[in-house]
Design an enzyme around this catalytic site. Structure first.
Site, mmCIF file in Angstrom:
data_model
loop_
_atom_site.group_PDB
_atom_site.id
_atom_site.type_symbol
_atom_site.label_atom_id
_atom_site.label_comp_id
_atom_site.label_asym_id
_atom_site.label_seq_id
_atom_site.Cartn_x
_atom_site.Cartn_y
_atom_site.Cartn_z
ATOM 1 N N SER A 159 0.835 -1.201 0.000
ATOM 2 C CA SER A 159 0.000 0.000 0.000
ATOM 3 C C SER A 159 0.875 1.259 0.000
ATOM 4 O O SER A 159 1.663 1.456 -0.919
ATOM 5 C CB SER A 159 -0.959 -0.036 1.198
ATOM 6 O OG SER A 159 -1.955 0.954 1.085
ATOM 7 N N ASP A 200 -6.154 -2.947 -2.511
ATOM 8 C CA ASP A 200 -5.079 -2.588 -1.588
ATOM 9 C C ASP A 200 -4.462 -3.813 -0.906
ATOM 10 O O ASP A 200 -5.168 -4.630 -0.314
ATOM 11 C CB ASP A 200 -5.661 -1.641 -0.534
ATOM 12 C CG ASP A 200 -4.591 -0.912 0.244
ATOM 13 O OD1 ASP A 200 -3.699 -1.575 0.794
ATOM 14 O OD2 ASP A 200 -4.651 0.330 0.311
#
Length: 269
Positions: A67, A215
């Site tokens: 991320s 993500d």
């Protein structure tokens, strides 16, 4: 020993000695708290420069991120300084990570993602995971691994730039090294609700090899250090770096934690 020496291109001389020690860096997810990571990295960068004169991409042989950590990892891997990335976060942090109202969240699902354009600007629209032919060309200056979640298969997908990895064989039509770097970073940062998922097609002739990504922080590997260690040392990943304190250094940097207050206690009568 490298399995496909020619595939390593400009990185070949750096990685072909099987007896040299290696340094690795793992960076957690955590949204805008990536600035905490950058604060720590700033001090590490100063120490590295003072002691060796090297850039972070030259000092660390393998950098991994999840991320927000993937943004930083990719930035360092292409040769950017920590200050370059701090400036990027200050400029784009709000549109990348700040919470929005419900209407704004719904709106982001139907409008173009401005983050894509920023990532293309930072990493280059044509830059892939393949090492550049020459060291003075744009591209990865060290090995990179980014963690994302394949929503289609409901599984974590750590994608590495290791040219010897099974799915990085240039002869494969679905070779991972063809993935645009900006798109892999976008996939690793596609937080559910806040951003649309990222769709990537590995084989233009086979729609079954089109996957939806979200993500990497929603996988068990928000901290990618264990994955990084495995991908560097286990034979199946085809690097086979030696373990032991004289052979391998792994630095893992998190993003801190915010206190959870929970339910408010009832006031006494």
């Amino acid at each position: 020993m490298l399995l496909r020496p020619d595939a390593w291109k400009s990185l070949r001389s750096r990685y072909e000695d099987p007896n040299r020690s290696h340094r690795m860096l793992a960076l957690d997810g955590g949204g805008i708290r990536g600035l905490i990571t950058l604060g720590i990295l700033s001090q590490i960068e100063k120490l590295v420069r003072a002691k060796t004169g090297l850039r972070m991409c030259e000092y660390f042989d393998y950098i991994a991120g999840t991320s927000t950590g993937a943004i930083i990892a990719a930035g360092l891997a292409v040769g950017k300084s920590v200050q370059d990335l701090v400036n990027f976060y200050k400029t784009c942090g709000e549109q990348m990570f700040e919470r929005s109202t419900l209407l704004q969240r719904l709106n982001c699902l139907y409008t173009a993602d401005p983050l894509c354009e920023k990532l293309k600007e930072v990493f280059g629209e044509q830059t892939t995971l393949a090492p550049p032919e020459r060291s003075d060309q744009p591209g990865l200056k060290c090995l990179l691994m980014a963690v994302t979640k394949n929503v289609t298969t409901d599984s974590p997908w750590p994608v590495s730039s290791n040219p010897d990895a099974k799915y990085n064989d240039p002869k494969r039509r679905d070779c991972n090294l063809k993935i645009p770097l900006w798109q892999l970073v976008r996939a690793s940062t596609a937080a559910p609700v806040f951003f649309p998922p990222e769709v990537m097609q590995w084989n233009s002739d086979d729609s079954s090899e089109t996957f939806v990504f979200a993500d990497g922080g929603v996988t068990p590997y928000n901290n990618p250090s264990f994955l990084l260690y495995r991908m560097a040392t286990e034979p199946m990943y085809r690097l086979n770096w030696k373990t032991g304190e004289r052979n391998l250094l792994l630095i893992s940097i998190g993003t801190g934690a915010a206190e959870s207050l929970g339910a408010t206690a009832a006031a006494p009568n």
